[in-house]
Design an enzyme around this catalytic site. Sequence first.
Site, mmCIF file in Angstrom:
data_model
loop_
_atom_site.group_PDB
_atom_site.id
_atom_site.type_symbol
_atom_site.label_atom_id
_atom_site.label_comp_id
_atom_site.label_asym_id
_atom_site.label_seq_id
_atom_site.Cartn_x
_atom_site.Cartn_y
_atom_site.Cartn_z
ATOM 1 N N LYS A 63 0.820 -1.211 0.000
ATOM 2 C CA LYS A 63 0.000 0.000 0.000
ATOM 3 C C LYS A 63 0.858 1.266 0.000
ATOM 4 O O LYS A 63 0.339 2.378 -0.169
ATOM 5 C CB LYS A 63 -0.962 -0.025 1.187
ATOM 6 C CG LYS A 63 -2.016 -1.117 1.046
ATOM 7 C CD LYS A 63 -2.841 -1.288 2.297
ATOM 8 C CE LYS A 63 -3.910 -2.360 2.078
ATOM 9 N NZ LYS A 63 -3.341 -3.688 1.755
ATOM 10 N N SER A 84 -4.584 -12.219 9.144
ATOM 11 C CA SER A 84 -4.187 -11.147 10.048
ATOM 12 C C SER A 84 -5.422 -10.396 10.540
ATOM 13 O O SER A 84 -6.462 -10.394 9.898
ATOM 14 C CB SER A 84 -3.241 -10.170 9.347
ATOM 15 O OG SER A 84 -3.900 -9.509 8.287
#
Length: 614
Positions: free
Chosen positions: A408, A449
């Site tokens: 990202k 996650s």
Amino acid sequence: MSRQAKKMILMLVDAILIALANGIAFYFVDHYITLSGLYLVVTILAEIILYLVIANGARVFSKINRYTSIKEVGSIVLAITGAYVIAGIGLAVLRVSFSLRHLVLTYLFAIMFIAGSRLVWRYYVEYRLHRHGLQTGRFVPTLLVGAGDGARVLLDRLTYDQPNVNVIGLVDDDPDKQNTWLHGVKVLGGLKNLPSLIKKNEIEQVTVAIPSLPATGYEKILASLKDSKVKVNRMPKVSDILLDRSNLGQLEDIDVADLLERPEVKLDMTQISDKITAKVIMVTGAGGSIGSEIVRQVSKFRPKQVLLLGHGENSIYMINREMRQRYPDAHIEFVPVIGDVQDRKLMFSLMAKYKPDTVYHAAAHKHVPLMEYNPHEAVKNNVFGTKNVADAAKAANVGNFVMVSTDKAVNSSSVMGSTKRMAEMIVTSENEPGKTKFAVVRFGNVLGSRGSVVPLFKRQIKAGGPLTLTDRRMTRYFMTIPEASRLVIQAGALAKGGELFILDMDKPVRILDLAKKVIRLSGHTEEEIGIKEVGMRPGEKLYEELVTDAEATNKKAYDKISLGHVSKYDTTKIIEFAQHLLTLSDEELEKEIVAYSNQHNGQDKVEGKLEGAS
């Protein structure tokens, strides 16, 4: 009852059975020879004493009888054989008149009675468990996929750990196994027969009994079950069994990670060991998904001390407790440290006190939409926090500093991604010859996650659906947490200073396809749960990139680890800009930080800036 008491009872029972074997053998030979009462008493006592001594040495009485198998029976047979051979030799040497026929019959009856008693006890326990299963709940008709060693072990353990599982049959594509039997269960066909077998036998559960099955194997099984509404699970993986994360009879859900998992990378154990074994290691964000897995992977190399740094009290408590239980006698000191990377004074104090050899910096705010609502916190934690840890590491002359980054950060459209790009710029620019070796490891999403899409999908399925997608065209890179963590550690061992390591994430995955797989694994159909498109959230992109055109190189540092071009930046100016950001409103901050990070997204690369990396 204590183990010692059970052992004494077994010895007494076996002694009685040997005496009984002598008596019955005497009954059969009484018509042919005459044996004195004294002879019988002496030989019985000699046989019992010899057997008990040999059996005790072979740990026959230390076995758990409800698990009696061929191996345990073999130990009993060897102990009895040894006792009778020595007894026979002793009688011959002492020239005592004895009956070979009586001795042989006694030997055979002793084997029959002692070994038989163990098997009878095992089958009694299994029958009792079977009855208990009937009383406590109905049986679950189940098919096992696989008819090899995994199925053999699982069938053996299910009786004790899952007595309500009724295994109807086995399925295996090996033609040599068709119509054979394993532990009393028949191989009914191959994968192509699964749908018809499920329908014919009213199967409710399909269990994969191949602990080392690769991702392609799971895909093949799911493809054969696409029209069948059954629960799908698996026996534990070999790695989980070896790490004591599960027992053999515990059935586990097949996760999306099983479908995307790739062949494990062979790490350079010598290189990693040199950096970790008997060294002091610090992991920031040690309670998070990646941080905690880095701790697990690092600990396999037996460091001297592992500092578990995090600001979440419960998460640090959990990973500390897990590691202490897993390595109680490994001479690894796990030090739980509750602290925030934004506390610059604390970071310097910790580095000076413990003097770590390597720091893995995994602490960060990572949730994209949440950081859009809290941009100032993202800057404080991801930018200033990283600078604090990096400066403290350099001041303490730490050997290696490895920062965990994200895709990202590439051509970012979000505050979170932009702060991570700024953190990358800081870390790669901190490197100086002869001082701490700084490196960045960049990769995409990790399955499982906290805050990731798969746990969200599971919660939505549990609530009855529908699954929500931002856009059906959206794709993401995915990697399992253990694979990512292992590669982070390998990259850290490779670091010479100033590198940007990029992990090979394979092909991007459509989130829509991921959603369908999660639904299928839950035992539901897409029609039952539903998939709803809700539109893009703040800061999200349709697809992610691992590297910009300016960063791209053809250089490989290791299997699945590439090198990216990096530029040297003035970290003082980066921090000045970050301080300026804190004076802005949320909207102004978002606009300026995204523009800034994309302006410095590797476009101003300088050839040869990878000191020692080429």
